[in-house]
Write an enzyme that holds these catalytic residues in place. Sequence first.
Site, mmCIF file in Angstrom:
data_model
loop_
_atom_site.group_PDB
_atom_site.id
_atom_site.type_symbol
_atom_site.label_atom_id
_atom_site.label_comp_id
_atom_site.label_asym_id
_atom_site.label_seq_id
_atom_site.Cartn_x
_atom_site.Cartn_y
_atom_site.Cartn_z
ATOM 1 N N ASP A 1 38.584 41.901 37.962
ATOM 2 C CA ASP A 1 38.435 43.161 38.462
ATOM 3 C C ASP A 1 38.876 43.984 37.414
ATOM 4 O O ASP A 1 39.848 44.149 37.047
ATOM 5 C CB ASP A 1 38.781 43.250 39.759
ATOM 6 N N MET B 1 39.520 47.997 36.736
ATOM 7 C CA MET B 1 39.490 49.335 37.335
ATOM 8 C C MET B 1 40.037 50.352 36.513
ATOM 9 O O MET B 1 41.001 50.262 35.745
ATOM 10 C CB MET B 1 40.181 49.145 38.572
ATOM 11 N N HIS C 1 33.859 42.078 36.678
ATOM 12 C CA HIS C 1 33.306 43.153 37.441
ATOM 13 C C HIS C 1 33.951 44.605 37.058
ATOM 14 O O HIS C 1 35.055 44.828 37.249
ATOM 15 C CB HIS C 1 33.886 42.800 38.877
ATOM 16 N N MET D 1 34.525 48.313 37.226
ATOM 17 C CA MET D 1 34.849 49.493 37.964
ATOM 18 C C MET D 1 35.123 50.574 37.301
ATOM 19 O O MET D 1 36.378 51.056 37.323
ATOM 20 C CB MET D 1 35.630 49.127 39.220
ATOM 21 N N MET E 1 29.067 44.576 47.491
ATOM 22 C CA MET E 1 30.602 44.815 47.766
ATOM 23 C C MET E 1 30.650 44.864 49.531
ATOM 24 O O MET E 1 29.892 45.503 50.151
ATOM 25 C CB MET E 1 30.899 46.399 47.292
ATOM 26 N N GLY F 1 38.112 48.910 44.724
ATOM 27 C CA GLY F 1 39.494 49.413 44.553
ATOM 28 C C GLY F 1 40.709 48.713 44.439
ATOM 29 O O GLY F 1 41.795 48.943 44.087
ATOM 30 N N PHE F 2 40.751 47.777 45.643
ATOM 31 C CA PHE F 2 41.828 47.158 46.071
ATOM 32 C C PHE F 2 41.515 45.907 46.629
ATOM 33 O O PHE F 2 40.496 45.888 47.312
ATOM 34 C CB PHE F 2 42.493 48.076 47.219
ATOM 35 N N GLY F 3 42.282 45.080 46.516
ATOM 36 C CA GLY F 3 42.367 43.860 47.272
ATOM 37 C C GLY F 3 42.939 43.964 48.679
ATOM 38 O O GLY F 3 43.447 44.945 48.918
ATOM 39 N N GLY F 4 42.698 43.017 49.391
ATOM 40 C CA GLY F 4 43.296 42.742 50.849
ATOM 41 C C GLY F 4 42.760 43.751 51.904
ATOM 42 O O GLY F 4 43.169 43.913 52.804
ATOM 43 N N GLY G 1 34.718 40.992 48.816
ATOM 44 C CA GLY G 1 35.786 41.809 49.684
ATOM 45 C C GLY G 1 36.003 41.297 50.982
ATOM 46 O O GLY G 1 34.988 41.191 51.638
ATOM 47 N N GLY G 2 37.029 40.956 51.238
ATOM 48 C CA GLY G 2 37.510 40.519 52.652
ATOM 49 C C GLY G 2 36.931 39.219 53.086
ATOM 50 O O GLY G 2 37.059 39.009 54.432
ATOM 51 N N GLY H 1 39.948 36.990 46.836
ATOM 52 C CA GLY H 1 41.329 37.343 46.232
ATOM 53 C C GLY H 1 42.549 36.972 46.870
ATOM 54 O O GLY H 1 43.155 35.870 46.882
ATOM 55 N N SER H 2 42.909 37.819 47.888
ATOM 56 C CA SER H 2 43.956 37.494 48.880
ATOM 57 C C SER H 2 43.701 36.283 49.799
ATOM 58 O O SER H 2 44.900 35.816 49.918
ATOM 59 C CB SER H 2 44.427 38.667 49.772
HETATM 60 C C1 DX5 Z 1 37.662 45.147 45.135
HETATM 61 C C2 DX5 Z 1 37.715 44.066 44.126
HETATM 62 C C3 DX5 Z 1 37.484 42.458 44.842
HETATM 63 C C4 DX5 Z 1 38.965 42.304 45.441
HETATM 64 C C5 DX5 Z 1 38.912 41.458 46.287
HETATM 65 O O1 DX5 Z 1 37.538 46.270 44.382
HETATM 66 O O2 DX5 Z 1 36.254 44.293 43.568
HETATM 67 O O3 DX5 Z 1 37.122 41.543 43.905
HETATM 68 O O4 DX5 Z 1 39.918 41.664 44.559
HETATM 69 O O5 DX5 Z 1 40.176 40.954 47.179
HETATM 70 P P1 DX5 Z 1 40.056 40.449 48.776
HETATM 71 O O6 DX5 Z 1 39.240 39.172 48.488
HETATM 72 O O7 DX5 Z 1 41.599 40.379 48.972
HETATM 73 O O8 DX5 Z 1 39.200 41.435 49.364
HETATM 74 ZN ZN ZN Z 2 35.524 42.454 42.313
#
Ligand code: DX5
Ligand code: ZN
Length: 229
Positions: A40, A42, A72, A74, A143, A148-151, A182-183, A203-204
Site C-alpha cells: 500500500d 499512500m 496499490h 493511493m 475497496m 487510507g488506513f488498515g483496521g 479492506g476489512g 492486513g490486520s
Molecule cells: C487501505 C489499504 C488496505 C489495508 C487493508 O487503504 O488499501 O490494503 O491495508 O487493511 P485491513 O485488512 O486491516 O482492512
Molecule cells: Zn490496499
Amino acid sequence: MNTGPASPWIAPSILSADFARLGAEVDAVLGAGADLVHFDVMDNHYVPNLTIGPLVCEALRRHGVQAPIDVHLMVRPVDRIVPDFAKAGATYITFHPEASEHVDRTIGLIREHGCRPGLVFNPATPLDWLDYTIDALDMILLMSVNPGFGGQAFIPGVLPKIAQARARIAASGRAIRLEVDGGIKPDNIGAVAAAGADTFVAGSAIFGSGDYAATIARMRREIEGVRCG
Ligand code: DX5
Ligand code: ZN
C-alpha cells in the site's frame, strides 16, 4: 477462456506488518501460505496517510522475495511514480482513476513498463470507469473500506458491486483478477468469495493474528466452503 473466479489468492497487506522487521514479516506470511504481497502506497495527498515507496519494494526484492508484489497506488499524480515501481520489481500496479489525469495513458504506461495494470474502485466510485478500459486490465480492485488506513470495518454494500464486477469480467472474456481490499476477516471472506472475488487482501486480520499460517488456512477453508457448497 475462464472468466469465472480464478484459484484463490491471499494477499497480506504489509501495512499492518511490523515495519522494523519487514523482510522477516514478508518471509513469514509467504511461508505461511500467502500468494502475493499487497503493498500500500499512500502519499498524504490523495489519501490522508503516508507509507512506503519504491525503495522499500526494491529492498524486498533484494531481500529475496520472489512472490508477485501487488502495488496499490493511493497517490496523485500517478504517472510520475509508475516507472520507479516497475524498476523496483512491482508485478501488479493498481491505481485509482480519480487520481489520474489520463486513465488510459496510465494503464498503457504500466503495461509498457512490463507490469500488470489494474483499476481501483473506492466504495462510492461507479464501475463505469470499466466501460472503455476493461480490455486493457489484468486486475480490478474493489475497496471495501475508504482508502487510507488498515483496521477499518468492511462495508457490506460492496458485495453486490463484486457480483457486478464479476459479470463485467465474464462479459469481457478476459482473465482479470477480481480483488477486494479492506476489512476482510475469516468470518466474512466467504461472503466476499461467494460474490465472485478471487483475490483477497487482508492486513490486520493476518498480521494481527498470532498464527499467520492458521489464519490463512482458515481463510482458504472459508473460500473453499462457498465454492464447493
Ligand atoms: C487501505 C489499504 C488496505 C489495508 C487493508 O487503504 O488499501 O490494503 O491495508 O487493511 P485491513 O485488512 O486491516 O482492512
Ligand atoms: Zn490496499
